[in-house]
Write a protein that holds these residues in place. Structure first.
Motif, PDB file in Angstrom:
ATOM      1  N   PHE A 190       0.853  -1.178   0.000  1.00 48.98           N
ATOM      2  CA  PHE A 190       0.000   0.000   0.000  1.00 48.98           C
ATOM      3  C   PHE A 190       0.894   1.235   0.000  1.00 48.98           C
ATOM      4  O   PHE A 190       1.755   1.396   0.871  1.00 48.98           O
ATOM      5  N   THR A 191       0.671   2.114  -0.988  1.00 46.10           N
ATOM      6  CA  THR A 191       1.479   3.331  -1.125  1.00 46.10           C
ATOM      7  C   THR A 191       0.563   4.555  -1.175  1.00 46.10           C
ATOM      8  O   THR A 191       0.551   5.281  -2.168  1.00 46.10           O
ATOM      9  N   PRO A 192      -0.224   4.797  -0.131  1.00 47.40           N
ATOM     10  CA  PRO A 192      -1.182   5.908  -0.185  1.00 47.40           C
ATOM     11  C   PRO A 192      -0.488   7.258  -0.259  1.00 47.40           C
ATOM     12  O   PRO A 192       0.608   7.438   0.285  1.00 47.40           O
ATOM     13  N   TRP A 193      -1.136   8.213  -0.937  1.00 51.08           N
ATOM     14  CA  TRP A 193      -0.613   9.573  -0.931  1.00 51.08           C
ATOM     15  C   TRP A 193      -0.650  10.125   0.488  1.00 51.08           C
ATOM     16  O   TRP A 193       0.230  10.879   0.883  1.00 51.08           O
ATOM     17  N   GLY A 194      -1.677   9.765   1.234  1.00 52.45           N
ATOM     18  CA  GLY A 194      -1.800  10.225   2.612  1.00 52.45           C
ATOM     19  C   GLY A 194      -1.318   9.172   3.589  1.00 52.45           C
ATOM     20  O   GLY A 194      -0.566   8.273   3.230  1.00 52.45           O
ATOM     21  N   GLU A 195      -1.753   9.277   4.832  1.00 53.61           N
ATOM     22  CA  GLU A 195      -1.386   8.324   5.865  1.00 53.61           C
ATOM     23  C   GLU A 195      -2.525   7.336   6.074  1.00 53.61           C
ATOM     24  O   GLU A 195      -3.615   7.710   6.505  1.00 53.61           O
ATOM     25  N   GLY A 196      -2.263   6.068   5.763  1.00 51.90           N
ATOM     26  CA  GLY A 196      -3.320   5.066   5.794  1.00 51.90           C
ATOM     27  C   GLY A 196      -3.599   4.483   7.164  1.00 51.90           C
ATOM     28  O   GLY A 196      -4.752   4.168   7.481  1.00 51.90           O
ATOM     29  N   LEU A 197      -2.584   4.325   8.005  1.00 53.67           N
ATOM     30  CA  LEU A 197      -2.774   3.572   9.239  1.00 53.67           C
ATOM     31  C   LEU A 197      -3.560   4.319  10.304  1.00 53.67           C
ATOM     32  O   LEU A 197      -3.894   3.746  11.342  1.00 53.67           O
ATOM     33  N   HIS A 224      -2.817 -17.529   0.407  1.00 50.88           N
ATOM     34  CA  HIS A 224      -2.186 -17.260  -0.886  1.00 50.88           C
ATOM     35  C   HIS A 224      -1.553 -15.869  -0.954  1.00 50.88           C
ATOM     36  O   HIS A 224      -1.016 -15.479  -1.994  1.00 50.88           O
ATOM     37  N   VAL A 225      -1.609 -15.115   0.145  1.00 50.04           N
ATOM     38  CA  VAL A 225      -0.951 -13.802   0.211  1.00 50.04           C
ATOM     39  C   VAL A 225       0.398 -13.960   0.901  1.00 50.04           C
ATOM     40  O   VAL A 225       0.481 -14.426   2.028  1.00 50.04           O
ATOM     41  N   ARG A 226       1.453 -13.581   0.197  1.00 54.63           N
ATOM     42  CA  ARG A 226       2.811 -13.791   0.712  1.00 54.63           C
ATOM     43  C   ARG A 226       3.279 -12.661   1.611  1.00 54.63           C
ATOM     44  O   ARG A 226       4.004 -12.873   2.571  1.00 54.63           O
ATOM     45  N   ARG A 227       2.905 -11.428   1.300  1.00 57.14           N
ATOM     46  CA  ARG A 227       3.335 -10.277   2.087  1.00 57.14           C
ATOM     47  C   ARG A 227       2.326  -9.150   1.910  1.00 57.14           C
ATOM     48  O   ARG A 227       1.798  -8.930   0.833  1.00 57.14           O
ATOM     49  N   VAL A 228       2.067  -8.412   3.020  1.00 54.65           N
ATOM     50  CA  VAL A 228       1.273  -7.194   2.979  1.00 54.65           C
ATOM     51  C   VAL A 228       2.090  -6.113   3.671  1.00 54.65           C
ATOM     52  O   VAL A 228       2.436  -6.243   4.849  1.00 54.65           O
ATOM     53  N   ALA A 229       2.426  -5.065   2.942  1.00 56.30           N
ATOM     54  CA  ALA A 229       3.249  -3.992   3.500  1.00 56.30           C
ATOM     55  C   ALA A 229       2.581  -2.652   3.213  1.00 56.30           C
ATOM     56  O   ALA A 229       1.739  -2.529   2.314  1.00 56.30           O
ATOM     57  N   ILE A 230       2.960  -1.644   3.998  1.00 57.50           N
ATOM     58  CA  ILE A 230       2.412  -0.304   3.787  1.00 57.50           C
ATOM     59  C   ILE A 230       3.470   0.729   4.136  1.00 57.50           C
ATOM     60  O   ILE A 230       4.284   0.531   5.048  1.00 57.50           O
ATOM     61  N   GLN A 231       3.480   1.820   3.393  1.00 61.27           N
ATOM     62  CA  GLN A 231       4.321   2.964   3.720  1.00 61.27           C
ATOM     63  C   GLN A 231       3.570   3.816   4.743  1.00 61.27           C
ATOM     64  O   GLN A 231       2.400   4.137   4.566  1.00 61.27           O
ATOM     65  N   THR A 232       4.243   4.192   5.829  1.00 60.75           N
ATOM     66  CA  THR A 232       3.578   4.897   6.917  1.00 60.75           C
ATOM     67  C   THR A 232       4.533   5.853   7.616  1.00 60.75           C
ATOM     68  O   THR A 232       5.744   5.626   7.651  1.00 60.75           O
ATOM     69  N   ASN A 233       3.967   6.921   8.190  1.00 64.25           N
ATOM     70  CA  ASN A 233       4.782   7.816   9.008  1.00 64.25           C
ATOM     71  C   ASN A 233       4.848   7.349  10.461  1.00 64.25           C
ATOM     72  O   ASN A 233       5.503   7.979  11.280  1.00 64.25           O
ATOM     73  N   ALA A 271      -0.526 -14.657  10.471  1.00 58.16           N
ATOM     74  CA  ALA A 271      -0.718 -13.442   9.683  1.00 58.16           C
ATOM     75  C   ALA A 271       0.355 -12.407  10.003  1.00 58.16           C
ATOM     76  O   ALA A 271       0.846 -11.709   9.097  1.00 58.16           O
ATOM     77  N   SER A 272       0.730 -12.291  11.271  1.00 62.01           N
ATOM     78  CA  SER A 272       1.701 -11.262  11.654  1.00 62.01           C
ATOM     79  C   SER A 272       3.047 -11.473  10.979  1.00 62.01           C
ATOM     80  O   SER A 272       3.803 -10.525  10.775  1.00 62.01           O
ATOM     81  N   GLN A 273       3.361 -12.705  10.597  1.00 67.08           N
ATOM     82  CA  GLN A 273       4.616 -12.983   9.911  1.00 67.08           C
ATOM     83  C   GLN A 273       4.613 -12.461   8.479  1.00 67.08           C
ATOM     84  O   GLN A 273       5.675 -12.367   7.856  1.00 67.08           O
ATOM     85  N   ARG A 274       3.431 -12.137   7.968  1.00 72.66           N
ATOM     86  CA  ARG A 274       3.324 -11.649   6.581  1.00 72.66           C
ATOM     87  C   ARG A 274       3.148 -10.134   6.509  1.00 72.66           C
ATOM     88  O   ARG A 274       3.081  -9.577   5.418  1.00 72.66           O
ATOM     89  N   ILE A 275       3.032  -9.482   7.648  1.00 74.90           N
ATOM     90  CA  ILE A 275       2.833  -8.034   7.694  1.00 74.90           C
ATOM     91  C   ILE A 275       4.183  -7.332   7.818  1.00 74.90           C
ATOM     92  O   ILE A 275       5.065  -7.778   8.552  1.00 74.90           O
ATOM     93  N   ALA A 276       4.346  -6.228   7.096  1.00 75.13           N
ATOM     94  CA  ALA A 276       5.580  -5.447   7.184  1.00 75.13           C
ATOM     95  C   ALA A 276       5.261  -3.969   7.022  1.00 75.13           C
ATOM     96  O   ALA A 276       4.322  -3.606   6.293  1.00 75.13           O
ATOM     97  N   LEU A 277       6.036  -3.132   7.673  1.00 78.61           N
ATOM     98  CA  LEU A 277       5.846  -1.682   7.606  1.00 78.61           C
ATOM     99  C   LEU A 277       7.108  -1.008   7.075  1.00 78.61           C
ATOM    100  O   LEU A 277       8.224  -1.365   7.453  1.00 78.61           O
ATOM    101  N   TRP A 278       6.880  -0.045   6.198  1.00 79.05           N
ATOM    102  CA  TRP A 278       7.943   0.802   5.651  1.00 79.05           C
ATOM    103  C   TRP A 278       7.737   2.157   6.338  1.00 79.05           C
ATOM    104  O   TRP A 278       6.838   2.907   5.993  1.00 79.05           O
ATOM    105  N   CYS A 279       8.550   2.458   7.345  1.00 80.83           N
ATOM    106  CA  CYS A 279       8.300   3.577   8.251  1.00 80.83           C
ATOM    107  C   CYS A 279       9.224   4.756   7.947  1.00 80.83           C
ATOM    108  O   CYS A 279      10.447   4.593   7.882  1.00 80.83           O
ATOM    109  N   THR A 280       8.644   5.932   7.787  1.00 84.40           N
ATOM    110  CA  THR A 280       9.428   7.123   7.514  1.00 84.40           C
ATOM    111  C   THR A 280       9.386   8.069   8.709  1.00 84.40           C
ATOM    112  O   THR A 280       8.312   8.404   9.205  1.00 84.40           O
ATOM    113  N   TYR A 281      10.572   8.466   9.163  1.00 83.68           N
ATOM    114  CA  TYR A 281      10.677   9.439  10.250  1.00 83.68           C
ATOM    115  C   TYR A 281      10.776  10.832   9.641  1.00 83.68           C
ATOM    116  O   TYR A 281      11.637  11.094   8.803  1.00 83.68           O
ATOM    117  N   HIS A 282       9.874  11.716  10.070  1.00 84.05           N
ATOM    118  CA  HIS A 282       9.838  13.094   9.580  1.00 84.05           C
ATOM    119  C   HIS A 282      10.183  14.033  10.733  1.00 84.05           C
ATOM    120  O   HIS A 282       9.300  14.385  11.532  1.00 84.05           O
TER     121      HIS A 282
END
Length: 297
Positions: A59-66, A83-92, A107-118
């Motif tokens: 998930f690459t939302p323009w805004g903040e999804g979480l 059948h879903v291998r990974r679910v990731a999202i870009q988040t602040n 399920a938690s083993q398939r979740i990942a976060l791409w976290c940006t510090y601002h």
């Protein structure tokens, strides 16, 4: 089919006011939020029905999804599908993370976060505490910053505070040219910064987008990636499938990680093996690299 989907719905609102982001502090109306929720629920239902494929979602939302309950729910639901291998999202990482504890262990083993510090948008200690919560929960995550001079001190501080096994990436600031001395400072924090320093020549070169990687918007329109506007069909009527094939990039250069990571002329699928979507390298600690394929090479 092994398919990676970059999903970007209509959500464009954010709780941060970063001066380098065109969507800072933008507000969506109630109607826009309802439309985004409906689009995401439709997408989630479609993924759930594709039991004959192996699917990964970023998930690459323009805004903040979480900060929106429907994104949190969709991530947990999708990660629970076999059948879903990974679910990731870009988040602040501005929202709470304890909701991740509700995800079943598998399920938690398939979740990942791409976290940006601002820096300047959230207290440093709060962001660091959220990263610690993710580690305590066993959630895969990377952490990063935009490579602006004003962020250098905070980036060094963050790198020193994070465990060595947490990758801290640095994105080259859009439109900024780095001297060799400046680049060395950022490379000391992120050994892979040379890949971000320059846009990569991509015109006419093979790319996985449009074959095993696609971009999908809230209407289900399928494109090869976020940066090429030509349409390949629609997700929901299945018309996109016959359009999937190897193809060269039509753009002269690619300057965004979620685009150039898929270039076959770069070694990034090996560098990030097992963590392409969430931007986690296969081996840590890392050694500095010289980026092939950069502009002018």
């Amino acid at each position: 089919m092994d398919l990676t989907i970059l999903y970007r719905g209509p959500l464009a609102s954010c709780d941060y006011d970063c001066p380098y982001c065109p969507f800072a502090k933008r507000r969506d109306s109630r109607e826009q939020l309802r439309a985004d929720r409906a689009a995401l629920e439709r997408f989630t239902a479609w993924v759930a029905a594709q039991t004959g494929d192996r699917i990964s979602v970023l998930f690459t939302p323009w805004g903040e999804g979480l900060v929106r309950s429907w994104y949190r729910r969709a991530i947990v639901e999708l990660a629970g599908l076999p059948h879903v291998r990974r679910v990731a999202i870009q988040t602040n990482l501005g929202g709470r993370t304890r909701w991740l504890a509700e995800a079943p262990a598998a399920a938690s083993q398939r979740i990942a976060l791409w976290c940006t510090y601002h820096p300047g948008q959230t207290p440093y200690e709060r962001f660091l505490d959220r990263c610690a919560e993710l580690r305590d929960l066993g959630v895969r995550h990377s952490v990063g910053v935009v490579g602006l001079d004003a962020h250098l001190g905070e980036a060094r501080r963050l790198r020193a505070a994070l465990p060595e096994e947490v990758y801290l990436w640095v994105n080259a600031a859009e439109g900024h040219t780095y001297t060799d001395e400046e680049a060395e400072r950022w490379t000391a924090i992120d050994p892979l910064f040379p890949y971000s320093r320059h846009p990569h020549r991509s015109g006419g070169l093979p790319c996985r987008t449009g074959e095993s990687v696609i971009s999908v918007d809230g209407e289900g329109t399928v494109r090869r990636c976020h940066f090429v506007r030509a349409e390949l069909g629609n997700l929901y009527d299945g018309s996109y499938r016959e359009a999937l094939r190897p193809r060269a990039c039509p753009l002269a250069v690619c300057d965004c990680h979620i685009g150039y990571v898929h270039l076959e002329t770069l070694p990034l699928y090996d560098v990030f093996a097992g963590g392409v979507l969430e931007r986690i390298p296969a081996g840590l600690p890392l050694s500095p690299v010289a980026a092939p394929g950069a502009r002018g090479d």
